[in-house]
Design a protein around this motif. Structure first.
Motif, PDB file in Angstrom:
ATOM      1  N   ASP A  50      41.330  96.626  25.317  1.00  0.00           N
ATOM      2  CA  ASP A  50      42.344  96.510  24.269  1.00  0.00           C
ATOM      3  C   ASP A  50      43.528  97.404  24.628  1.00  0.00           C
ATOM      4  O   ASP A  50      43.454  98.615  24.455  1.00  0.00           O
ATOM      5  CB  ASP A  50      41.727  96.916  22.922  1.00  0.00           C
ATOM      6  N   GLU A  51      44.571  96.827  25.143  1.00  0.00           N
ATOM      7  CA  GLU A  51      45.743  97.572  25.618  1.00  0.00           C
ATOM      8  C   GLU A  51      45.327  98.811  26.406  1.00  0.00           C
ATOM      9  O   GLU A  51      45.759  99.919  26.100  1.00  0.00           O
ATOM     10  CB  GLU A  51      46.632  97.986  24.430  1.00  0.00           C
ATOM     11  N   PRO A  52      44.512  98.615  27.449  1.00  0.00           N
ATOM     12  CA  PRO A  52      43.933  99.786  28.127  1.00  0.00           C
ATOM     13  C   PRO A  52      44.961 100.627  28.856  1.00  0.00           C
ATOM     14  O   PRO A  52      44.687 101.763  29.207  1.00  0.00           O
ATOM     15  CB  PRO A  52      42.945  99.163  29.122  1.00  0.00           C
ATOM     16  N   PHE A  53      46.164 100.078  29.079  1.00  0.00           N
ATOM     17  CA  PHE A  53      47.205 100.867  29.753  1.00  0.00           C
ATOM     18  C   PHE A  53      48.376 101.114  28.799  1.00  0.00           C
ATOM     19  O   PHE A  53      49.505 101.340  29.215  1.00  0.00           O
ATOM     20  CB  PHE A  53      47.700 100.138  31.008  1.00  0.00           C
ATOM     21  N   GLY A  54      48.084 101.065  27.497  1.00  0.00           N
ATOM     22  CA  GLY A  54      49.156 101.131  26.509  1.00  0.00           C
ATOM     23  C   GLY A  54      49.690 102.523  26.246  1.00  0.00           C
ATOM     24  O   GLY A  54      50.794 102.672  25.754  1.00  0.00           O
ATOM     25  N   ALA A  55      48.893 103.554  26.571  1.00  0.00           N
ATOM     26  CA  ALA A  55      49.279 104.897  26.137  1.00  0.00           C
ATOM     27  C   ALA A  55      50.071 105.668  27.187  1.00  0.00           C
ATOM     28  O   ALA A  55      50.162 106.886  27.120  1.00  0.00           O
ATOM     29  CB  ALA A  55      48.032 105.682  25.737  1.00  0.00           C
ATOM     30  N   VAL A  56      50.635 104.974  28.180  1.00  0.00           N
ATOM     31  CA  VAL A  56      51.385 105.692  29.216  1.00  0.00           C
ATOM     32  C   VAL A  56      52.781 105.094  29.387  1.00  0.00           C
ATOM     33  O   VAL A  56      53.081 104.015  28.876  1.00  0.00           O
ATOM     34  CB  VAL A  56      50.643 105.653  30.571  1.00  0.00           C
ATOM     35  N   ASP A  57      53.615 105.812  30.129  1.00  0.00           N
ATOM     36  CA  ASP A  57      54.987 105.346  30.315  1.00  0.00           C
ATOM     37  C   ASP A  57      54.994 104.071  31.173  1.00  0.00           C
ATOM     38  O   ASP A  57      54.040 103.792  31.891  1.00  0.00           O
ATOM     39  CB  ASP A  57      55.817 106.443  30.978  1.00  0.00           C
ATOM     40  N   PRO A  58      56.089 103.290  31.096  1.00  0.00           N
ATOM     41  CA  PRO A  58      56.137 101.982  31.768  1.00  0.00           C
ATOM     42  C   PRO A  58      55.870 102.039  33.271  1.00  0.00           C
ATOM     43  O   PRO A  58      55.211 101.149  33.807  1.00  0.00           O
ATOM     44  CB  PRO A  58      57.570 101.507  31.501  1.00  0.00           C
TER      45      PRO A  58
END
Lengths: 217, 327
Positions: free
Chosen positions: B162-170
């Motif tokens: 679930d949005e596993p890379f969502g918590a980092v900068d682009p």
């Protein structure tokens, strides 16, 4: 003056008063933990439960210690038992509030990840919630312990004994050294309690959380 | 394989379903991305696979078996789980975090330790340096790597992300996406991947399921087909007005059939074969040239606007224009 104070500590009835004081505080604290912790665990997943517990706890904190002791009197009579009941009632709120808050403040993402990986409810409590909440829970117990040691001084007014006896005696017999000896002993006991539980609190704080706390500062 | 069969979810006390009559299949070894606006039920749908949320109607089959055949906790230990909040256990070392599920499954210590080291290597963290650290000592990107490693720990055939890379900068996110796709080529997991970001969906998905409000499936297809033939106004507006350009980002220059560049290539713009066609087109336009040289397998190919048009099959990509698809 100092010599006169030390004389009081050499009196044959001093160890008994100290023993009563420590026993009263310790038993009240243990009973309070035995009551507050299961309640905090039961309501850990209920927002309403936590709200009720915290509010009752806050009301309990607002009532003056002496008033609670006075309230216990008509129900439990004069003596050690009555003082124990009153002190236990005083000791519960800080433990209940901290334990309840500490358990509920565990990051929701952490709990979700734990559930999603297949930990059972009991495993989440034992392996995740309790260790993470431990520092907050111990802080509550420490606050409660120090407060109980201080409030146990008032037990003398309902015949509960303890170091408060010396203060009352010193006051009525116009013996300031007796009064001071009692007050000093209570203060030292409270400081020892504070330091002792502080050590305990640090010992029960998992290393990873200490690092996280340091980083946040 | 995961199969949704007419799955609906309605919460008690509500008459509106959050997921309605959802049916689709996620094939073995494929990444299926659930994407849609907030409130479309994509996370709910994913969480019904491992029964963090129970289904109201319908069923979900995993390799032909209903997912209700075993207890929820048993089921969840067999399915990898990675979320945006990561949820690393702050009081446990990285090794303990990664070893969570193997530990629950009763693996012996030696096996857990070697698996942890193997996974740290896989996600690009040196085992000697990281295994005994705590989550607070890691950067956000490193924590997400550990989150993915932890989800992979017991080598589950199925993963939910679930949005596993969502918590980092682009920039970090792009790197993590590329790396995960590289890992997936080896491990071939069957993955349900949730995101709200259509670009991430296009990049990560073998299939994309676009959901709309109320948990209704709007379209389920490959990224290519969704971009070239959106089957409703909703889908075409959700994928955005630049969907033709987005299609160009699905192909790399090196994958194109280019005419050999005969004769001198001196002075011509050179483009790396690893670039997406979209980025190459951007460079081409920006340079003011009409052609560029792409070196592939030691041979020079000629990238022209015509070649790019051919790639798009000449179709402008209007809905239901009946034009040929380049899939």
């Amino acid at each position: 003056m100092l010599y006169k104070i030390l004389e009081v500590y050499a009196r044959p009835d001093f160890p008994e008063k100290l023993r009563q004081h420590v026993l009263l505080s310790l038993v009240a604290l243990l009973v309070a933990i035995a009551i507050a912790m299961p309640v905090a665990l039961m309501i850990r997943n209920s927002r309403l439960g936590a709200l009720i517990a915290i509010n009752i706890g806050n009301i309990g904190r607002a009532v003056p210690s002496l008033a609670i002791l006075a309230l216990a009197l008509p129900f439990f009579g004069i003596g050690f038992g009555s003082a124990l009941v009153a002190l236990t009632a005083l000791a519960i709120p800080p433990i209940l509030i901290n334990a309840s808050t500490g358990l509920r403040e565990v990051d929701k993402g952490v709990i979700d990840a734990a559930r999603g990986m297949g930990l059972s409810g009991g495993q989440i409590l034992a392996r995740i919630q309790l260790p993470i909440a431990a520092p907050v829970i111990f802080a509550g117990i420490r606050t409660s312990a120090v407060q109980t040691v201080a409030s146990a001084t008032l037990a003398t007014f309902i015949g509960g004994g303890g170091l408060g006896d010396l203060i009352v005696e010193g006051y009525s017999r116009r013996g300031p050294e007796i009064l001071l000896a009692g007050a000093l002993a209570v203060a030292i006991l409270a400081i020892i309690t504070e330091i002792g539980f502080g050590v305990l609190e640090r010992a029960f704080t998992p290393k990873g959380l200490k690092i996280a706390q340091k980083r946040r500062k | 394989m995961i199969e949704f069969r007419q799955v609906s979810k309605t919460y008690p006390g509500s008459d509106k379903p959050v997921v309605e009559d959802l049916s689709f299949e996620v094939l073995e070894g494929e990444i299926c991305v659930l994407v849609g606006p907030s409130g479309c039920g994509k996370t709910t749908s994913m969480r019904m696979v491992n029964r963090l949320i129970e289904i109201t109607e319908g069923e979900i089959l995993i390799d032909g078996e209903p997912n209700t055949a075993m207890s929820g906790t048993q089921l969840r230990r067999k399915i990898g789980y990675a979320i945006q909040q990561i949820g690393l256990f702050p009081h446990r070392t990285i090794a303990d975090n990664i070893g969570t599920v193997p530990n629950l499954l009763g693996w012996d210590r030696g096996r857990i330790k070697s698996r942890v080291d193997e996974l740290l290597d896989t996600v690009g963290l040196s085992p000697d340096e990281y295994r005994n650290r705590y989550p607070a000592e890691l950067s956000g990107g490193q924590q997400q790597r550990v989150g993915v490693a932890r989800a992979l720990a017991a080598d589950p055939p199925i993963m939910l992300m679930d949005e596993p890379f969502g918590a980092v900068d682009p920039i970090t996110r792009e790197g993590l996406q590329d790396e995960f796709l590289r890992i997936q080529q080896d491990i071939k997991k069957t993955i349900v991947f949730v995101t709200h970001d259509i670009d991430e969906a296009i990049k990560m998905g073998d299939k994309i399921a676009i959901l709309k409000q109320g948990g209704v499936l709007a379209q389920y297809d490959t990224p290519e087909n969704i971009l070239s033939e959106p089957d409703s106004e909703f889908v075409s507006s959700f994928v955005g007005g630049d969907r033709v350009l987005k299609r160009l980002s699905l192909t790399r220059v090196g994958e194109m059939d280019l005419e050999p560049a005969n004769g001198g290539t001196d002075g011509l713009l050179r483009i790396d074969e690893g670039l997406t066609v979209k980025d190459a087109l951007s460079e081409l336009i920006g340079s003011g040239h009409s052609r560029a040289v792409v070196e592939k397998d030691g041979e020079n190919g000629l990238l022209t606007f015509e070649a790019i048009e051919d790639l798009m099959g000449g179709a402008s990509g209007e809905p239901s224009n009946g034009g040929e698809s380049s899939a």
